[in-house]
Design an enzyme around this catalytic site. Sequence first.
Site, PDB file in Angstrom:
ATOM      1  CB  THR A  92      -7.241   1.869 -17.067  1.00 56.46           C
ATOM      2  OG1 THR A  92      -7.337   3.271 -16.778  1.00 56.46           O
ATOM      3  CG2 THR A  92      -6.011   1.595 -17.907  1.00 56.46           C
TER       4      THR A  92
ATOM      5  CB  VAL B  12      -4.658   4.210 -21.327  1.00 56.23           C
ATOM      6  CG1 VAL B  12      -4.594   2.724 -21.665  1.00 56.23           C
ATOM      7  CG2 VAL B  12      -3.411   4.923 -21.825  1.00 56.23           C
TER       8      VAL B  12
ATOM      9  CB  SER C 153      -1.334  12.774 -16.189  1.00 54.86           C
ATOM     10  OG  SER C 153      -2.364  13.263 -17.010  1.00 54.86           O
TER      11      SER C 153
ATOM     12  CG  ASN D  92       0.992   2.117 -12.686  1.00 56.33           C
ATOM     13  OD1 ASN D  92       0.688   2.664 -13.743  1.00 56.33           O
ATOM     14  ND2 ASN D  92       0.122   1.339 -12.031  1.00 56.33           N
TER      15      ASN D  92
ATOM     16  CB  THR E   5      -6.952  16.943  -6.127  1.00 54.89           C
ATOM     17  OG1 THR E   5      -7.579  15.799  -6.696  1.00 54.89           O
ATOM     18  CG2 THR E   5      -7.988  17.791  -5.403  1.00 54.89           C
ATOM     19  CE1 TYR E   6      -4.435  11.335 -12.037  1.00 58.75           C
ATOM     20  CE2 TYR E   6      -4.414  12.851 -13.900  1.00 58.75           C
ATOM     21  CZ  TYR E   6      -4.144  11.602 -13.361  1.00 58.75           C
ATOM     22  OH  TYR E   6      -3.565  10.627 -14.141  1.00 58.75           O
TER      23      TYR E   6
ATOM     24  CG  ASP F  29      -1.842   1.187   1.283  1.00 64.16           C
ATOM     25  OD1 ASP F  29      -1.539   2.205   0.625  1.00 64.16           O
ATOM     26  OD2 ASP F  29      -2.876   1.108   1.955  1.00 64.16           O
TER      27      ASP F  29
ATOM     28  CE  LYS G 164      -0.786  11.100 -12.049  1.00 63.80           C
ATOM     29  NZ  LYS G 164      -0.101   9.867 -11.640  1.00 63.80           N
TER      30      LYS G 164
END
Length: 239
Positions: A197, A195, A147, A89, A161-162, A62, A166
Site C-alpha cells: 500500500t 502489505v 501491527s 483502519n 512512534t509507530y 477526519d 500500536k
Amino acid sequence: MNDNKKIAVITGANRGLGLETCRQLASQGVSVILTSRDPSKGKEAASLLQSEGLEVASHPLDVTRSESIQQLQQYLRQEFGRLDVLVNNAGVLKDSRDPVEASIFNTKIDALRTTLETNLYAPLLLCQALIPLMKKGDYGRVVNVSSSLGQLSEMSAGYPTYRISKTALNAVTGLLAAELQGTNILVNSACPGWVKTDMGGPDAPADPKEGVKTIVWLATLPDGGPTGGFFRDQQPIAW
Ligand SMILES: NC(=O)c1ccc[n+]([C@@H]2O[C@H](COP(=O)([O-])OP(=O)(O)OC[C@H]3O[C@@H](n4cnc5c(N)ncnc54)[C@H](OP(=O)(O)O)[C@@H]3O)[C@@H](O)[C@H]2O)c1
C-alpha cells in the site's frame, strides 16, 4: 438500505487496506459506510466499488477531529439507529527510515503526539462514540488495525512512534474487551502483515486482497467468537 444487513464503518477507507476491507465486506452483503478525511476521495472510492455492483456509501471522517466523529455518530443515529461493525483502519507511519533519526533517543515528543492522535486517540474516541450504537442492537464487531511492530514480545529498534502507538492501541483493545465481557460486542486487534500500500511500499510481499483477510474475518465473527485478542493470518499472536 436493507434492515437485515449489517452496517459497517471503515475509517481511512479511500485507499489501501481500508478500501479493500470495504470491498470484501460489501461483497459479503454488509452495508458499508466508507469514510475518508477528504470527502471527494471518499466519494470517488465509493463510486469505484458501486461500479463493481457493491452497496457502499461514503461519509466524511477526519479521525483526528472530534467534531467529525460527532457528525458521523449523528448520521448513523439518524439513518440507522445502530451500528454493527467498526474497523479502525486509518493510520499513519511517520518515523524516518534513517536509524539515527529513528532512534528512541532522538524521538521528538511532538512527532509521537501527532502519531498518537491518529493511531491511538482516534480509535479510542471512535469506540467511545460508536460502541453505544452497537449496544442498541446487542451486536458489535470492532477491529483495531494494529501491527506486529507493536508486539511487546517482539519489540525491536526503529519506527518508535509507530510501534508505541500500536502497542497502546492493543491495550485499548484489551480494555474495551474486558469491559464488554458478557455482551455480544467483540473487540480484537488485527495485524494485516506487510502489505503493498502507500504505507507498506512496493516491496511488501502481500497485496491488499490478502492483507485484509484477518480484518474481514474479525469484522464478521460469529456470536461467541474470540474477543480481546491479537490476530495475524486468522491466528492468535503474542502481545
Ligand atoms: N501496509 C502495511 O504493511 C501495514 C502493516 C501493518 C499494519 N498496517 C496498518 O493498516 C492500516 C491501513 O494502512 P495502509 O497500509 O492501507 O496505509 P495507507 O495506504 O497509507 O492508508 C492509510 C489511510 O489512513 C487514512 N488516514 C490517515 N490519517 C487520517 C485521518 N486523520 N482521518 C482519516 N483518515 C486518515 C489515509 O487517508 P488519506 O488518503 O487522506 O491520507 C488513508 O486512507 C493502518 O492502521 C496501518 O498502520 C499496515
